[in-house]
Write an enzyme that holds these catalytic residues in place. Structure first.
Site, PDB file in Angstrom:
ATOM      1  N   HIS A 109       0.821  -1.204   0.000  1.00 12.61           N
ATOM      2  CA  HIS A 109       0.000   0.000   0.000  1.00 12.61           C
ATOM      3  C   HIS A 109       0.864   1.266   0.000  1.00 12.61           C
ATOM      4  O   HIS A 109       0.575   2.240  -0.701  1.00 12.61           O
ATOM      5  CB  HIS A 109      -0.923  -0.035   1.235  1.00 12.61           C
ATOM      6  CG  HIS A 109      -1.670   1.226   1.480  1.00 12.61           C
ATOM      7  ND1 HIS A 109      -1.297   2.126   2.455  1.00 12.61           N
ATOM      8  CD2 HIS A 109      -2.762   1.755   0.867  1.00 12.61           C
ATOM      9  CE1 HIS A 109      -2.134   3.148   2.438  1.00 12.61           C
ATOM     10  NE2 HIS A 109      -3.031   2.948   1.495  1.00 12.61           N
ATOM     11  N   GLU A 164       2.134   1.823  -3.400  1.00  9.70           N
ATOM     12  CA  GLU A 164       1.072   2.408  -4.235  1.00  9.70           C
ATOM     13  C   GLU A 164       1.063   3.936  -4.097  1.00  9.70           C
ATOM     14  O   GLU A 164       1.043   4.668  -5.082  1.00  9.70           O
ATOM     15  CB  GLU A 164      -0.285   1.823  -3.818  1.00  9.70           C
ATOM     16  CG  GLU A 164      -1.490   2.471  -4.470  1.00  9.70           C
ATOM     17  CD  GLU A 164      -2.597   2.792  -3.471  1.00  9.70           C
ATOM     18  OE1 GLU A 164      -2.960   3.969  -3.338  1.00  9.70           O
ATOM     19  OE2 GLU A 164      -3.102   1.835  -2.809  1.00  9.70           O
ATOM     20  N   HIS A 165       1.119   4.417  -2.847  1.00 12.41           N
ATOM     21  CA  HIS A 165       1.140   5.873  -2.629  1.00 12.41           C
ATOM     22  C   HIS A 165       2.352   6.510  -3.310  1.00 12.41           C
ATOM     23  O   HIS A 165       2.240   7.548  -3.942  1.00 12.41           O
ATOM     24  CB  HIS A 165       1.223   6.171  -1.123  1.00 12.41           C
ATOM     25  CG  HIS A 165      -0.103   6.274  -0.463  1.00 12.41           C
ATOM     26  ND1 HIS A 165      -0.517   7.419   0.173  1.00 12.41           N
ATOM     27  CD2 HIS A 165      -1.112   5.381  -0.318  1.00 12.41           C
ATOM     28  CE1 HIS A 165      -1.736   7.227   0.684  1.00 12.41           C
ATOM     29  NE2 HIS A 165      -2.112   5.992   0.400  1.00 12.41           N
ATOM     30  N   GLU A 181      -3.984   8.081   7.518  1.00  7.97           N
ATOM     31  CA  GLU A 181      -4.907   7.120   6.908  1.00  7.97           C
ATOM     32  C   GLU A 181      -5.136   5.953   7.880  1.00  7.97           C
ATOM     33  O   GLU A 181      -6.253   5.463   8.035  1.00  7.97           O
ATOM     34  CB  GLU A 181      -4.343   6.621   5.573  1.00  7.97           C
ATOM     35  CG  GLU A 181      -5.344   5.811   4.766  1.00  7.97           C
ATOM     36  CD  GLU A 181      -4.789   5.340   3.415  1.00  7.97           C
ATOM     37  OE1 GLU A 181      -3.617   5.643   3.102  1.00  7.97           O
ATOM     38  OE2 GLU A 181      -5.531   4.659   2.697  1.00  7.97           O
TER      39      GLU A 181
END
Lengths: 426, 428
Positions: B69, B72-73, B145
């Site tokens: 993840h 991905e960012h 997040e």
């Protein structure tokens, strides 16, 4: 695409939007009423109660089995506020007949169910069954209580309620727990009758329909309803900011704070130049290329999200961001700094260009969603204005930097709301 | 030029075009007369892939939770300092990305300038750029997040169900990781994961809209680098059939208890065709037992025992499970009712008419999933990652037999496989 709006009964209109690219058909009946504290809970409860039983399909199980036979068609009810209007819907979505693997008439079956829901609820002593009413009251009250479960959504709702305290728009569209609990079978049945008699009724049918057939069917349904004292919807009302900013700290057991700022923009959706406000909002915080996203998130890494959204019918805008408690001031300062920058004309051509493209994409893509098509058609009804997509795009593209700067200058902060932990900012 | 293959499902009136691009990438194009075009560029790499090596390597690499993840960012940053969102925004596209346990995917939708937007998508995802400074910056954003997730009771409920069901499976790893685990991430680790999993032979591009394969290939030829195929060896932990813990409970700021009953299923057919059959039959079975028309769903609705009840079954090549979710003042009563109900059904068996109606509903939902270019590309991608071809789907639905579904009823449900996670309101 050719859409047509026809009056089929007093204050009752049918808009057929032909669209054969979808494999689904969609029908939405909007009952438009004034948004009032005394009626919000009742209006919202009418159809959930009726969808527990009609004359032809007397139990919840009967209705659900019928929907399943119709290739899992959906029939449901919704409610929300549009400015000072309360909108209650009855909606149906189903697969087109041509895809059925047998001779099921899905569309006919769905229309029959709609007719049942509008005209033939199951009754007991002339009113709704007490059991159904109590059951739906419990669900509705629990739904209101469950708002707290989603912190971001809860915070924005609360902030808007505070911002519009003393105004119709501050009313909860599903009613409060107390208002819901006070509903009785008799008064709910009266609300149902009143809705059928006085609401402005707008029906939208999107998909592959025979227009004449639909007109006949809906005329049949609504001609048997006695209509009178029909409500005239209010398109929008321009709110003005308080003389002094109201500051609210909502203390809950949360690990992340949510800052919501409520602003008035000085412009509403019926304004001819509302496109300016839209471009302003998109540059400010309406997209992932906006000033708020680029600075509050990407540059200062204060948050995962920071965005602005408009409430066009009330001339308002909210900014929301999930942050660490201790970053409250920092985040607020940066949001206001970005707004000040816009007031000072610090807006690049690139930013304006990106915002315009973003909004044009929105206009164009509405054609790909049955719900968006219905919503667009409703907007045209409310504002008595019908623009082609090209005209809408031309309006967006005509917006100048000077206009955006002027609009930014008109923006006023009204409400400062912070959802925070028990100990913060005491 | 590689061969272009067309496959169609005449009963639902849909088709796609497929080719293996010379770079090694599988490309699927679904032409649709919609204004919105959509593209999903994905890699078979998610939060569960925390232990891996390339074929021929001696040792497995173990990476911190949340790195897929995080990666991905970080893909959104470019060496020339340009921002990827802004690059798309210039052409009016709406861009995004997501990471799940088994996949990372990058996407855009647009109503104009498709070629330019596709070029940006293929370009930025094939050009990694990480530095210690940009990694540090992202730790702040993702930290928030994660915090947002900690305040989300549905998420807590889901991960607690995973914790209850699984002792060792990586499926229970939180996709975003923890504040501590992402602190261990470095630029070098990101490069290592990138080089392993972002090889084009481990990726797929699925795109739908008013477009052609030729148009897509022209962009692919221009942008995609030629790559040698790499064989990835993933190390997934094995699991026993029984659940790990019967109950996992936590207290949060919620209005009433939220529950999730998990039903563990470790019997995963290796053959994709068998898996598809089992996954469809499992879905039909769950709809029959717990769907809107089931006795169970109607009972808990009418009695007011459960608000927002839902149930479903999912199976892919890594894991399988069923779930029942909702809110209730008495989750233990729901659990008991569920156990008794299923035992009763195992005795009485299923209803043939109900079975056929449920299959029809299942077919309708496939047909209607083609009403949006985003749904189309998403569904095709999810299936491809599991070696399933969407054009085989409606036939597979019609072929699922009543007998096989009844057999599944007896196999899937046993108390040893049940666990429940509950998010309770805070004590006043």
């Amino acid at each position: 695409m050719h859409t047509e709006r026809k009056q089929i009964a007093a204050g009752t209109f049918l808009t057929v939007i032909p669209a054969d690219k979808f494999k689904s058909n969609y029908i939405q009946i909007r009952f438009v009423m004034p948004l009032k504290k005394e009626t919000a809970a009742k209006n919202s409860l009418v159809f959930p109660v009726i969808l527990r039983g009609t004359e032809k399909y007397p139990t919840l199980a009967d209705i659900r089995r019928r929907k399943q036979e119709l290739y899992a068609s959906g029939i449901w009810s919704g409610h929300w506020k549009h400015g000072d209007n309360h909108i209650v819907t009855l909606e149906a979505s189903s697969m087109r007949n041509s895809y059925a693997i047998d001779d099921t008439d899905i569309t006919g079956g769905v229309l029959d169910l709609i007719g049942q829901a509008v005209l033939h609820p199951v009754t007991e002593n002339g009113v709704f069954k007490a059991e159904s009413v109590e059951g739906e009251k419990k669900i509705a009250a629990d739904t209101v209580r469950a708002t707290i479960n989603q912190k971001g959504r809860y915070a924005r709702l609360k902030a808007i309620e505070e911002m519009f305290s003393g105004d119709a728009y501050g009313i909860s569209d599903g009613g409060t727990v107390e208002e819901i609990e006070a509903v009785c079978p008799k008064c709910l049945f009266e609300a149902y009758k009143n809705m059928l008699r006085t609401a402005r009724i707008e029906i939208f049918a999107v998909g592959d329909f025979d227009g004449n057939e639909l007109e006949k069917k809906f005329s049949e349904i609504f001609s048997s309803v006695k209509r009178g004292g029909i409500y005239e919807p209010i398109p929008d009302t321009k709110g003005t900011a308080r003389a002094e900013i109201q500051k609210i700290y909502d203390r809950q057991n949360v690990t992340q704070g949510v800052l919501v700022l409520g602003f008035f923009t000085g412009s509403v959706s019926s304004d001819d130049d509302y496109a300016v406000t839209k471009v302003f909002n998109t540059v400010f915080g309406g997209s992932a290329a906006s000033k708020l996203f680029m600075n509050v998130r990407e540059k200062l890494s204060l948050c995962y999200y920071c965005s602005s959204s408009l409430i066009p019918e009330k001339g308002a805008m909210t900014v929301a961001s999930g942050i660490q408690f201790e970053n409250e001031q920092k985040a607020f300062d940066e949001i206001m700094l970005q707004l000040d920058n816009m007031k000072n004309g610090e807006i690049t051509d690139d930013e304006i260009e990106m915002a315009k493209k973003f909004l044009c994409d929105d206009v164009m893509s509405a054609d790909d969603s049955v719900r968006a098509l219905a919503a667009t058609a409703f907007g045209e009804v409310m504002y008595g204005k019908r623009l082609t997509d090209e005209e809408k795009i031309a309006k967006i593209n005509a917006v100048t930097k000077e206009q955006i700067t002027e609009r930014a200058k008109a923006v006023r902060l009204d409400t400062y709301y912070f959802l925070c932990g028990q100990e913060e900012s005491k | 030029m590689s061969e272009i293959i067309m496959r169609e499902d005449k009963s639902i009136g849909e088709r796609y075009y497929y080719t293996k691009h010379k770079s090694g990438l599988d490309i699927y194009v679904v032409p649709k007369k919609f204004r919105t075009s959509y593209a999903l560029f994905s890699t078979k790499y998610g939060a569960a892939d925390n232990c891996f090596k390339l074929e021929g390597d001696k040792d497995f690499v173990k990476v911190p939770d949340g790195i897929a993840h995080f990666l991905e960012h970080k893909m959104f940053e470019n060496e020339d300092g340009s921002d990827t969102f802004a690059r798309f925004a210039k052409y009016g596209a709406d861009a995004n990305a997501f990471t799940s346990s088994e996949m990372t995917a990058y996407l855009f939708s647009c109503t104009s300038h498709y070629d330019e937007n596709l070029e940006i998508l293929l370009d930025y995802v094939t050009k990694p750029y990480f530095t210690p400074q940009t990694v540090a910056k992202e730790q702040g954003i993702i930290g928030q997040e994660i915090k947002m997730g900690e305040d989300n009771p549905s998420r807590a409920r889901y991960y607690n169900t995973m914790e209850a069901l699984y002792a060792d499976s990586q499926i229970k790893i939180n996709v975003a990781g923890t504040v501590e685990s992402i602190a261990e991430i470095t630029a070098d680790l990101l490069y290592s994961c990138y080089r392993t999993f972002y090889n084009l032979s481990n990726m797929v591009l699925v795109t739908s809209g008013d477009i052609t394969m030729e148009q897509v290939l022209a962009v692919a030829d221009k942008v995609l680098p030629m790559q040698e195929e790499k064989k990835i060896v993933r190390c997934y932990n094995s699991e026993k059939a029984e659940v790990n813990k019967k109950r996992v409970k936590v207290q949060m700021a919620v209005s009433k208890p939220m529950f999730e009953i998990g039903i563990k299923d470790i019997d995963i057919p290796a053959d994709p065709k068998e898996r598809l059959k089992k996954s469809i039959a499992g879905g039909v079975l769950y709809d029959m037992l717990f769907g809107g028309t089931s006795d169970f769903a109607i009972d808990v609705y009418e009695s007011g025992l459960v608000r927002g009840f839902g149930a479903g079954y999912s199976l892919d090549h890594v894991f399988g499970m069923g779930e029942l979710v909702g809110e209730s003042d008495d989750p233990e009563a729901v659990y008991d009712k569920f156990v008794k109900y299923v035992e009763e059904k195992k005795k009485t068996g299923l209803d043939q008419g109900e079975f056929e109606r449920t299959k029809k509903a299942n077919y309708a939902s496939l047909v209607r999933s083609f009403d949006s270019t985003q749904n189309i590309a998403d569904n095709i991608t999810f299936m491809l990652h599991d070696d399933i071809d969407i054009m085989d789907y409606s036939k597979a639905v019609s072929e699922v037999s009543f007998e096989y579904t009844e057999e599944l009823l007896r196999k899937l449900f046993d108390e040893r496989y049940y666990a429940m996670s509950v998010v309770e309101p805070l004590e006043k």
